[in-house]
Motif scaffolding. Sequence first.
Motif, short mmCIF file in Angstrom:
data_model
loop_
_atom_site.label_atom_id
_atom_site.label_comp_id
_atom_site.label_asym_id
_atom_site.label_seq_id
_atom_site.Cartn_x
_atom_site.Cartn_y
_atom_site.Cartn_z
N LYS A 183 0.83 -1.21 0.00
CA LYS A 183 0.00 0.00 0.00
C LYS A 183 0.86 1.26 0.00
CE LYS A 183 -3.99 -2.18 0.30
NZ LYS A 183 -5.05 -2.09 -0.74
N SER A 213 -6.25 2.41 2.38
CA SER A 213 -6.41 1.84 3.73
C SER A 213 -7.70 1.04 3.87
CB SER A 213 -6.38 2.96 4.77
OG SER A 213 -7.49 3.84 4.61
N LEU A 223 -7.51 -2.99 4.22
CA LEU A 223 -6.62 -3.56 5.24
C LEU A 223 -7.41 -3.99 6.48
CD1 LEU A 223 -3.74 -0.92 5.05
CD2 LEU A 223 -3.78 -3.19 3.99
N ARG A 228 -4.46 -1.39 9.07
CA ARG A 228 -4.86 -0.02 8.75
C ARG A 228 -4.24 0.97 9.73
NH1 ARG A 228 -8.96 3.84 9.52
NH2 ARG A 228 -9.62 4.82 7.55
#
Length: 291
Positions: free
Chosen positions: A40, A100, A103, A108
């Motif tokens: 990410k 996010s 997740l 997160r």
Amino acid sequence: LLDVADPGAGVRSLSQGIGAAAGIVEKVQQDADDVAIGEKLVEFERRSRKKLMGEQLEKIDAAFEGTDRLPGFLETRGEAASKTSGDVLKAVQADVDELSGGLTPRQRKAFLERVRVAQMGIEQKVDGHVVQQLQVAKADLLKAAKSEVKRAIGDNPRDPMIDGKSYMVEQMVAKDATSPEARDAAVADWMGEVAQTQIVSMLKAGDTADAEALFKEKRHLLGDSADDIAKAIADARKSDKTDDLDTQAFQPCHCRRGGRAQRIGHRQHAQRPSLARHGDDAARRLLKGLD
């Protein structure tokens, strides 16, 4: 079989085995979290780089967009940087929210903590670029305002609107000064530019007397250019006087029509350049010397 001499040994062995297994599971979970968060963060950096630095498009996308490259925010110039900075920061936050979203709660939380550092760096770059480009925009505006004043002087050095236009530039120059001394010096420099432009325009028009009068009034503002301007005015004034003398000396003689004196007078008077021509020559020499 249990060791009857140490009946708790089996329990301890079983507990250690369970603890080891739990540690392995935790390690695996941590590794999985690190991979997910890392992916990410990499994607966030990729998107942010495009927003700031621009993007080279693939051929298919380039054909659709009509260009082979999309510019980034750090390539925007002038006031446009200030106007678009908010949109860039909103787009960055939208990327954070989107990335996010997939997740786990633990992932997160860790992602948001780490990505916040990157966001702060982006905000600093955006803010710094806005400040820089606002200075560029102010400089461009000042340059345009000065050019307009000088254009008006070139059209008519006695235009009554020149004072008002020049005063607007004075206000802009004074506002950018960092101290009272710097303000006074910057305003004086601009007033000298205006006076010099007016004098040169008057010389071009052959108005030597007006140019000289203005020079005497504004000489204290002309700095190092004063001597060159004085010489240009002196050259123009000398040419002016020579024209007057030649015109008087070679007026046609009515008492000797067709005589030699009349013919010489006509010929030599016709060869003398006009006052405007002399003024223009002096102005050209002045401009060449001051460029």
